[in-house]
Scaffold this motif. Structure first.
Motif, PDB file in Angstrom:
ATOM      1  N   GLU A  11      -4.848  16.735 -31.432  1.00  0.00           N
ATOM      2  CA  GLU A  11      -3.860  17.290 -30.510  1.00  0.00           C
ATOM      3  C   GLU A  11      -2.538  16.527 -30.561  1.00  0.00           C
ATOM      4  O   GLU A  11      -1.472  17.133 -30.422  1.00  0.00           O
ATOM      5  N   GLU A  12      -2.577  15.225 -30.764  1.00  0.00           N
ATOM      6  CA  GLU A  12      -1.334  14.444 -30.836  1.00  0.00           C
ATOM      7  C   GLU A  12      -0.525  14.810 -32.079  1.00  0.00           C
ATOM      8  O   GLU A  12       0.701  14.871 -32.035  1.00  0.00           O
ATOM      9  N   VAL A  13      -1.221  15.042 -33.180  1.00  0.00           N
ATOM     10  CA  VAL A  13      -0.537  15.472 -34.409  1.00  0.00           C
ATOM     11  C   VAL A  13       0.103  16.839 -34.183  1.00  0.00           C
ATOM     12  O   VAL A  13       1.254  17.076 -34.575  1.00  0.00           O
ATOM     13  N   LEU A  14      -0.634  17.734 -33.543  1.00  0.00           N
ATOM     14  CA  LEU A  14      -0.082  19.062 -33.258  1.00  0.00           C
ATOM     15  C   LEU A  14       1.152  18.962 -32.364  1.00  0.00           C
ATOM     16  O   LEU A  14       2.137  19.679 -32.577  1.00  0.00           O
ATOM     17  N   LYS A  15       1.118  18.076 -31.395  1.00  0.00           N
ATOM     18  CA  LYS A  15       2.291  17.886 -30.526  1.00  0.00           C
ATOM     19  C   LYS A  15       3.482  17.363 -31.327  1.00  0.00           C
ATOM     20  O   LYS A  15       4.610  17.825 -31.142  1.00  0.00           O
ATOM     21  N   ARG A  16       3.233  16.399 -32.229  1.00  0.00           N
ATOM     22  CA  ARG A  16       4.316  15.872 -33.084  1.00  0.00           C
ATOM     23  C   ARG A  16       4.894  16.976 -33.971  1.00  0.00           C
ATOM     24  O   ARG A  16       6.075  16.956 -34.305  1.00  0.00           O
ATOM     25  N   ALA A  17       4.050  17.921 -34.338  1.00  0.00           N
ATOM     26  CA  ALA A  17       4.496  19.031 -35.179  1.00  0.00           C
ATOM     27  C   ALA A  17       5.285  20.070 -34.385  1.00  0.00           C
ATOM     28  O   ALA A  17       5.882  20.969 -34.971  1.00  0.00           O
ATOM     29  N   GLY A  18       5.260  19.957 -33.062  1.00  0.00           N
ATOM     30  CA  GLY A  18       5.999  20.907 -32.235  1.00  0.00           C
ATOM     31  C   GLY A  18       5.193  22.107 -31.799  1.00  0.00           C
ATOM     32  O   GLY A  18       5.745  23.170 -31.517  1.00  0.00           O
ATOM     33  N   ILE A  19       3.880  21.954 -31.698  1.00  0.00           N
ATOM     34  CA  ILE A  19       2.996  23.072 -31.372  1.00  0.00           C
ATOM     35  C   ILE A  19       3.349  23.746 -30.054  1.00  0.00           C
ATOM     36  O   ILE A  19       3.161  24.946 -29.889  1.00  0.00           O
ATOM     37  N   GLU A  20       3.897  22.980 -29.119  1.00  0.00           N
ATOM     38  CA  GLU A  20       4.186  23.537 -27.795  1.00  0.00           C
ATOM     39  C   GLU A  20       5.320  24.563 -27.828  1.00  0.00           C
ATOM     40  O   GLU A  20       5.442  25.368 -26.916  1.00  0.00           O
ATOM     41  N   ALA A  21       6.106  24.557 -28.911  1.00  0.00           N
ATOM     42  CA  ALA A  21       7.189  25.536 -29.051  1.00  0.00           C
ATOM     43  C   ALA A  21       6.941  26.500 -30.215  1.00  0.00           C
ATOM     44  O   ALA A  21       7.812  27.306 -30.550  1.00  0.00           O
ATOM     45  N   ALA A  22       5.764  26.426 -30.818  1.00  0.00           N
ATOM     46  CA  ALA A  22       5.485  27.245 -32.003  1.00  0.00           C
ATOM     47  C   ALA A  22       5.259  28.714 -31.640  1.00  0.00           C
ATOM     48  O   ALA A  22       4.681  29.038 -30.607  1.00  0.00           O
ATOM     49  N   ASP A  23       5.722  29.566 -32.518  1.00  0.00           N
ATOM     50  CA  ASP A  23       5.481  31.007 -32.388  1.00  0.00           C
ATOM     51  C   ASP A  23       4.211  31.420 -33.132  1.00  0.00           C
ATOM     52  O   ASP A  23       3.516  32.336 -32.719  1.00  0.00           O
ATOM     53  N   ILE A  24       3.951  30.719 -34.232  1.00  0.00           N
ATOM     54  CA  ILE A  24       2.792  31.043 -35.076  1.00  0.00           C
ATOM     55  C   ILE A  24       2.189  29.751 -35.609  1.00  0.00           C
ATOM     56  O   ILE A  24       2.909  28.827 -35.999  1.00  0.00           O
ATOM     57  N   PHE A  25       0.855  29.713 -35.647  1.00  0.00           N
ATOM     58  CA  PHE A  25       0.121  28.612 -36.271  1.00  0.00           C
ATOM     59  C   PHE A  25      -0.773  29.220 -37.334  1.00  0.00           C
ATOM     60  O   PHE A  25      -1.493  30.193 -37.075  1.00  0.00           O
ATOM     61  N   VAL A  26      -0.722  28.659 -38.550  1.00  0.00           N
ATOM     62  CA  VAL A  26      -1.529  29.162 -39.663  1.00  0.00           C
ATOM     63  C   VAL A  26      -2.368  28.014 -40.213  1.00  0.00           C
ATOM     64  O   VAL A  26      -1.829  26.964 -40.561  1.00  0.00           O
ATOM     65  N   ALA A  27      -3.684  28.209 -40.291  1.00  0.00           N
ATOM     66  CA  ALA A  27      -4.591  27.191 -40.825  1.00  0.00           C
ATOM     67  C   ALA A  27      -5.052  27.618 -42.214  1.00  0.00           C
ATOM     68  O   ALA A  27      -5.711  28.650 -42.358  1.00  0.00           O
ATOM     69  N   LEU A  28      -4.705  26.804 -43.225  1.00  0.00           N
ATOM     70  CA  LEU A  28      -4.980  27.168 -44.616  1.00  0.00           C
ATOM     71  C   LEU A  28      -5.687  26.081 -45.415  1.00  0.00           C
ATOM     72  O   LEU A  28      -5.583  26.046 -46.634  1.00  0.00           O
TER      73      LEU A  28
END
Length: 132
Positions: free
Chosen positions: A55-72
């Motif tokens: 979750e901390e990595v996702l926060k650093r990536a800006g997940i809280e403002a993301a429109d789309i998340f893609v897991a590949l």
């Protein structure tokens, strides 16, 4: 749009470049910084080392403002976990998850996760080539 891509393999790197060229704000995550060599020198997004199930990595990536998340990534379980976190913890409006195993794909679809299976897609393409 702000898009986060987890996994900088061939597909992730190519998708990041295509979306970056179209003017989207791209952050691409990978656990191995060597993977970022696949990105073109012209890539204007952010490459971030880290695990997308953290979750901390996702926060650093800006997940809280993301429109789309893609897991590949190559890991079905990791892709599903990260996608569920993005969707249910961070309320990302749209999440897309690669699932290699078609049986798992069906299961995750029933859980409301938007998935695709390269196995199913490729089999269908080959079938169409055979039949044409």
């Amino acid at each position: 749009m702000k898009i986060i891509i987890m996994g900088c393999g061939r597909v992730g790197a190519r998708l990041a470049e295509l979306l970056d060229t179209d003017g989207h704000e791209i952050t691409i995550l990978d656990i191995n910084d060597y993977s970022f060599r696949r990105l073109a020198p012209t890539f204007g997004g952010t490459a971030l080392i880290g695990n997308g199930i953290d979750e901390e990595v996702l926060k650093r990536a800006g997940i809280e403002a993301a429109d789309i998340f893609v897991a590949l990534t190559h890991g079905d379980n990791r892709n599903a976990m990260a996608t569920q976190s993005a969707k249910h913890i961070f309320n990302v409006p749209r999440t897309i998850c690669r699932i290699r195993d078609p049986l798992r794909q069906e299961l995750y679809n029933t859980l409301g996760i938007e998935t695709f299976s390269p196995t199913t897609i490729l089999a269908q393409l080959v079938k169409e080539k055979i039949e044409n």
